[in-house]
Design a protein around this motif. Structure first.
Motif, PDB file in Angstrom:
ATOM      1  N   ALA A 132       0.820  -1.208   0.000  1.00  0.00           N
ATOM      2  CA  ALA A 132       0.000   0.000   0.000  1.00  0.00           C
ATOM      3  C   ALA A 132       0.856   1.262   0.000  1.00  0.00           C
ATOM      4  CB  ALA A 132      -0.951   0.010   1.195  1.00  0.00           C
ATOM      5  N   GLY A 133       2.075   1.158   0.496  1.00  0.00           N
ATOM      6  CA  GLY A 133       2.976   2.298   0.518  1.00  0.00           C
ATOM      7  C   GLY A 133       3.397   2.765  -0.857  1.00  0.00           C
ATOM      8  N   VAL A 134       3.248   1.910  -1.862  1.00  0.00           N
ATOM      9  CA  VAL A 134       3.523   2.303  -3.250  1.00  0.00           C
ATOM     10  C   VAL A 134       2.256   2.154  -4.094  1.00  0.00           C
ATOM     11  CG1 VAL A 134       6.012   1.917  -3.237  1.00  0.00           C
ATOM     12  CG2 VAL A 134       4.483  -0.016  -3.694  1.00  0.00           C
ATOM     13  N   ALA A 135       1.114   2.261  -3.421  1.00  0.00           N
ATOM     14  CA  ALA A 135      -0.202   2.240  -4.083  1.00  0.00           C
ATOM     15  C   ALA A 135      -0.450   0.959  -4.868  1.00  0.00           C
ATOM     16  CB  ALA A 135      -0.369   3.460  -5.001  1.00  0.00           C
ATOM     17  N   LEU A 136      -0.077  -0.159  -4.266  1.00  0.00           N
ATOM     18  CA  LEU A 136      -0.336  -1.465  -4.866  1.00  0.00           C
ATOM     19  C   LEU A 136      -1.053  -2.352  -3.860  1.00  0.00           C
ATOM     20  CD1 LEU A 136       3.018  -2.215  -6.755  1.00  0.00           C
ATOM     21  CD2 LEU A 136       0.795  -1.665  -7.780  1.00  0.00           C
ATOM     22  N   THR A 137      -1.632  -3.421  -4.353  1.00  0.00           N
ATOM     23  CA  THR A 137      -2.271  -4.414  -3.500  1.00  0.00           C
ATOM     24  C   THR A 137      -1.304  -5.567  -3.258  1.00  0.00           C
ATOM     25  OG1 THR A 137      -4.222  -5.815  -3.233  1.00  0.00           O
ATOM     26  CG2 THR A 137      -3.306  -5.646  -5.453  1.00  0.00           C
ATOM     27  N   ALA A 138      -1.707  -6.500  -2.442  1.00  0.00           N
ATOM     28  CA  ALA A 138      -0.826  -7.606  -2.087  1.00  0.00           C
ATOM     29  C   ALA A 138      -0.596  -8.541  -3.264  1.00  0.00           C
ATOM     30  CB  ALA A 138      -1.415  -8.390  -0.920  1.00  0.00           C
ATOM     31  N   ASP A 139       0.606  -9.070  -3.348  1.00  0.00           N
ATOM     32  CA  ASP A 139       0.904 -10.170  -4.265  1.00  0.00           C
ATOM     33  C   ASP A 139       1.828 -11.145  -3.543  1.00  0.00           C
ATOM     34  OD1 ASP A 139       3.627  -9.298  -4.596  1.00  0.00           O
ATOM     35  OD2 ASP A 139       3.073  -8.042  -6.299  1.00  0.00           O
ATOM     36  N   SER A 140       2.404 -12.068  -4.276  1.00  0.00           N
ATOM     37  CA  SER A 140       3.303 -13.071  -3.705  1.00  0.00           C
ATOM     38  C   SER A 140       2.642 -13.869  -2.584  1.00  0.00           C
ATOM     39  CB  SER A 140       4.601 -12.423  -3.201  1.00  0.00           C
ATOM     40  OG  SER A 140       5.229 -11.703  -4.242  1.00  0.00           O
ATOM     41  N   GLY A 141       1.329 -14.039  -2.706  1.00  0.00           N
ATOM     42  CA  GLY A 141       0.605 -14.896  -1.776  1.00  0.00           C
ATOM     43  C   GLY A 141       0.297 -14.295  -0.429  1.00  0.00           C
ATOM     44  N   VAL A 142       0.695 -13.034  -0.200  1.00  0.00           N
ATOM     45  CA  VAL A 142       0.553 -12.449   1.134  1.00  0.00           C
ATOM     46  C   VAL A 142      -0.905 -12.375   1.578  1.00  0.00           C
ATOM     47  CG1 VAL A 142       0.939 -10.352   2.505  1.00  0.00           C
ATOM     48  CG2 VAL A 142       2.732 -11.194   0.982  1.00  0.00           C
ATOM     49  N   SER A 143      -1.833 -12.144   0.644  1.00  0.00           N
ATOM     50  CA  SER A 143      -3.247 -12.067   1.022  1.00  0.00           C
ATOM     51  C   SER A 143      -3.769 -13.406   1.529  1.00  0.00           C
ATOM     52  CB  SER A 143      -4.098 -11.611  -0.170  1.00  0.00           C
ATOM     53  OG  SER A 143      -4.081 -12.589  -1.205  1.00  0.00           O
ATOM     54  N   TRP A 144      -3.081 -14.494   1.204  1.00  0.00           N
ATOM     55  CA  TRP A 144      -3.493 -15.838   1.636  1.00  0.00           C
ATOM     56  C   TRP A 144      -2.701 -16.285   2.859  1.00  0.00           C
ATOM     57  CZ3 TRP A 144      -1.897 -20.851   2.430  1.00  0.00           C
ATOM     58  CH2 TRP A 144      -2.872 -21.858   2.365  1.00  0.00           C
ATOM     59  N   THR A 145      -1.386 -16.087   2.822  1.00  0.00           N
ATOM     60  CA  THR A 145      -0.530 -16.618   3.889  1.00  0.00           C
ATOM     61  C   THR A 145      -0.609 -15.805   5.172  1.00  0.00           C
ATOM     62  OG1 THR A 145       1.335 -15.389   2.919  1.00  0.00           O
ATOM     63  CG2 THR A 145       1.123 -17.725   2.338  1.00  0.00           C
ATOM     64  N   LEU A 146      -0.586 -14.479   5.059  1.00  0.00           N
ATOM     65  CA  LEU A 146      -0.495 -13.649   6.264  1.00  0.00           C
ATOM     66  C   LEU A 146      -1.709 -13.807   7.184  1.00  0.00           C
ATOM     67  CD1 LEU A 146       1.236 -11.647   7.831  1.00  0.00           C
ATOM     68  CD2 LEU A 146       0.138  -9.792   6.538  1.00  0.00           C
ATOM     69  N   PRO A 147      -2.953 -13.711   6.691  1.00  0.00           N
ATOM     70  CA  PRO A 147      -4.089 -13.888   7.614  1.00  0.00           C
ATOM     71  C   PRO A 147      -4.168 -15.273   8.227  1.00  0.00           C
ATOM     72  CG  PRO A 147      -4.861 -13.716   5.340  1.00  0.00           C
ATOM     73  CD  PRO A 147      -3.413 -13.348   5.338  1.00  0.00           C
ATOM     74  N   ARG A 148      -3.628 -16.278   7.544  1.00  0.00           N
ATOM     75  CA  ARG A 148      -3.647 -17.624   8.101  1.00  0.00           C
ATOM     76  C   ARG A 148      -2.649 -17.775   9.245  1.00  0.00           C
ATOM     77  NH1 ARG A 148      -6.033 -17.892   3.455  1.00  0.00           N
ATOM     78  NH2 ARG A 148      -7.499 -19.573   2.991  1.00  0.00           N
ATOM     79  N   LEU A 149      -1.638 -16.932   9.253  1.00  0.00           N
ATOM     80  CA  LEU A 149      -0.657 -16.972  10.337  1.00  0.00           C
ATOM     81  C   LEU A 149      -1.057 -16.093  11.513  1.00  0.00           C
ATOM     82  CD1 LEU A 149       2.739 -16.902   8.390  1.00  0.00           C
ATOM     83  CD2 LEU A 149       1.888 -18.750   9.830  1.00  0.00           C
ATOM     84  N   ILE A 150      -1.615 -14.924  11.239  1.00  0.00           N
ATOM     85  CA  ILE A 150      -1.828 -13.963  12.328  1.00  0.00           C
ATOM     86  C   ILE A 150      -3.275 -13.510  12.467  1.00  0.00           C
ATOM     87  CG2 ILE A 150       0.542 -13.153  12.088  1.00  0.00           C
ATOM     88  CD1 ILE A 150      -0.541 -10.580  10.844  1.00  0.00           C
ATOM     89  N   GLY A 151      -4.176 -14.000  11.597  1.00  0.00           N
ATOM     90  CA  GLY A 151      -5.570 -13.605  11.677  1.00  0.00           C
ATOM     91  C   GLY A 151      -5.910 -12.467  10.726  1.00  0.00           C
ATOM     92  N   GLN A 152      -7.182 -12.399  10.357  1.00  0.00           N
ATOM     93  CA  GLN A 152      -7.651 -11.433   9.369  1.00  0.00           C
ATOM     94  C   GLN A 152      -7.465  -9.989   9.824  1.00  0.00           C
ATOM     95  OE1 GLN A 152      -8.856 -12.826   6.592  1.00  0.00           O
ATOM     96  NE2 GLN A 152      -9.523 -11.022   5.450  1.00  0.00           N
ATOM     97  N   SER A 153      -7.787  -9.702  11.070  1.00  0.00           N
ATOM     98  CA  SER A 153      -7.729  -8.325  11.558  1.00  0.00           C
ATOM     99  C   SER A 153      -6.299  -7.792  11.589  1.00  0.00           C
ATOM    100  CB  SER A 153      -8.342  -8.242  12.953  1.00  0.00           C
ATOM    101  OG  SER A 153      -8.275  -6.933  13.463  1.00  0.00           O
ATOM    102  N   ARG A 154      -5.377  -8.580  12.129  1.00  0.00           N
ATOM    103  CA  ARG A 154      -3.982  -8.130  12.189  1.00  0.00           C
ATOM    104  C   ARG A 154      -3.382  -8.031  10.793  1.00  0.00           C
ATOM    105  NH1 ARG A 154      -2.144 -11.819  17.373  1.00  0.00           N
ATOM    106  NH2 ARG A 154      -2.570 -10.276  18.994  1.00  0.00           N
ATOM    107  N   ALA A 155      -3.750  -8.963   9.915  1.00  0.00           N
ATOM    108  CA  ALA A 155      -3.250  -8.899   8.547  1.00  0.00           C
ATOM    109  C   ALA A 155      -3.738  -7.635   7.849  1.00  0.00           C
ATOM    110  CB  ALA A 155      -3.683 -10.136   7.764  1.00  0.00           C
ATOM    111  N   ALA A 156      -5.007  -7.297   8.047  1.00  0.00           N
ATOM    112  CA  ALA A 156      -5.547  -6.074   7.454  1.00  0.00           C
ATOM    113  C   ALA A 156      -4.801  -4.849   7.971  1.00  0.00           C
ATOM    114  CB  ALA A 156      -7.042  -5.962   7.758  1.00  0.00           C
ATOM    115  N   ASP A 157      -4.487  -4.831   9.247  1.00  0.00           N
ATOM    116  CA  ASP A 157      -3.746  -3.711   9.835  1.00  0.00           C
ATOM    117  C   ASP A 157      -2.386  -3.545   9.166  1.00  0.00           C
ATOM    118  OD1 ASP A 157      -2.989  -1.668  11.685  1.00  0.00           O
ATOM    119  OD2 ASP A 157      -1.939  -3.171  12.866  1.00  0.00           O
TER     120      ASP A 157
END
Length: 266
Positions: A141-166
């Motif tokens: 988001a710091g360069v006005a892009l959305t997640a890639d490289s699987g981060v939208s799938w892997t990160l919430p599974r590790l730390i939860g949806q709310s923390r991943a969104a943060d």
């Protein structure tokens, strides 16, 4: 294979090293192709029983090489095309699929900052050994892009949806200690010990029951998106397969003999 990524196999352990230290291991096209090809080679090679993904220099990987990216965007505007962003389809997606789908464990040895796609590579590993001086940042988001490289799938599974969104909506650098507390890091070690500790974890996995590890990896991925009933059926399927392996017979015999098993990976 390009020297932007080094590849070596020793006694069943493949070591893939991102090697652009002067650019903090930012991923230009050459490095992306080399990493994709190395991950695919490790996954397809029956002699490889585990993979260690690491990097040279003071960073693990800061993600996309923005200098190259800006030049490619300018070329796109001049030509009236949008080919630059095809890198997600051509490079990042295949890298993530190769790391997550290979039937053998992947260890990330994180020596320094991992940001953007670099963070994605870390999250794609099955086990993460991290130096206490490392840091992580989603960056997108710091360069006005959305997640890639699987981060939208892997990160919430590790730390939860709310923390991943943060972390995705408000990119910031998180320390290795905070990442450990969040559940991103499996093993936190002093920076001076990172290379030896990551290699030791990867070596233990390379010497272990490869088919059982592959089944565990498959079952975890499957269970993340299926019901309990479906997961139980998958466990039945995978356990039947593991029970027919030579390594299972070796393990049982060694247990009864009170000896350490010497697995063969099949």
């Amino acid at each position: 294979m390009a020297d932007t990524v080094l590849y070596e196999v020793t006694d069943g352990l493949a070591t893939i090293t991102i090697n652009r230290p002067d650019a903090m291991n930012a991923m230009n096209t050459e490095a992306k192709v080399a990493l994709r090809d190395a991950a695919r080679e490790a996954g397809a090679d029956p002699a490889v029983r585990a993979v260690l993904l690491t990097a040279t220099g003071r960073a693990f990987c800061v993600g996309q090489d923005l200098k190259e990216h800006v030049a490619l965007l300018a070329a796109d505007r001049e030509a009236g095309t949008g080919s630059t962003m095809s890198t997600v389809r051509e490079h990042y997606n295949p890298i993530l699929k190769a790391l997550t789908e290979m039937p053998k464990p992947v260890v990330a040895g994180v020596n320094g900052v991992a940001a953007g796609a670099g963070f994605g590579f870390v999250l794609a590993a099955d086990y993460r050994v991290v130096a206490d001086t490392a840091a992580f940042n989603t960056s997108f988001a710091g360069v006005a892009l959305t997640a890639d490289s699987g981060v939208s799938w892997t990160l919430p599974r590790l730390i939860g949806q709310s923390r991943a969104a943060d972390l995705l909506l408000f990119p910031r650098s998180i320390s290795a200690q905070e990442a450990y507390e969040l559940g991103i890091v499996n093993k936190l070690v002093p920076a001076a010990d990172l290379a030896a500790e990551a290699a030791a974890v990867a070596r233990a996995l390379a010497d272990g029951p490869t088919l059982a590890y592959a089944a565990l990896k498959e079952s975890l991925a499957y269970g993340a998106g299926h019901s309990l009933a479906e997961a139980l059926d998958k466990e039945d399927e995978l356990q039947t397969r593991a029970g027919a392996s030579e390594d299972h017979s070796i393990a049982v015999a060694a247990f009864l003999a009170k000896e350490k098993p010497k697995y063969v990976g099949r």
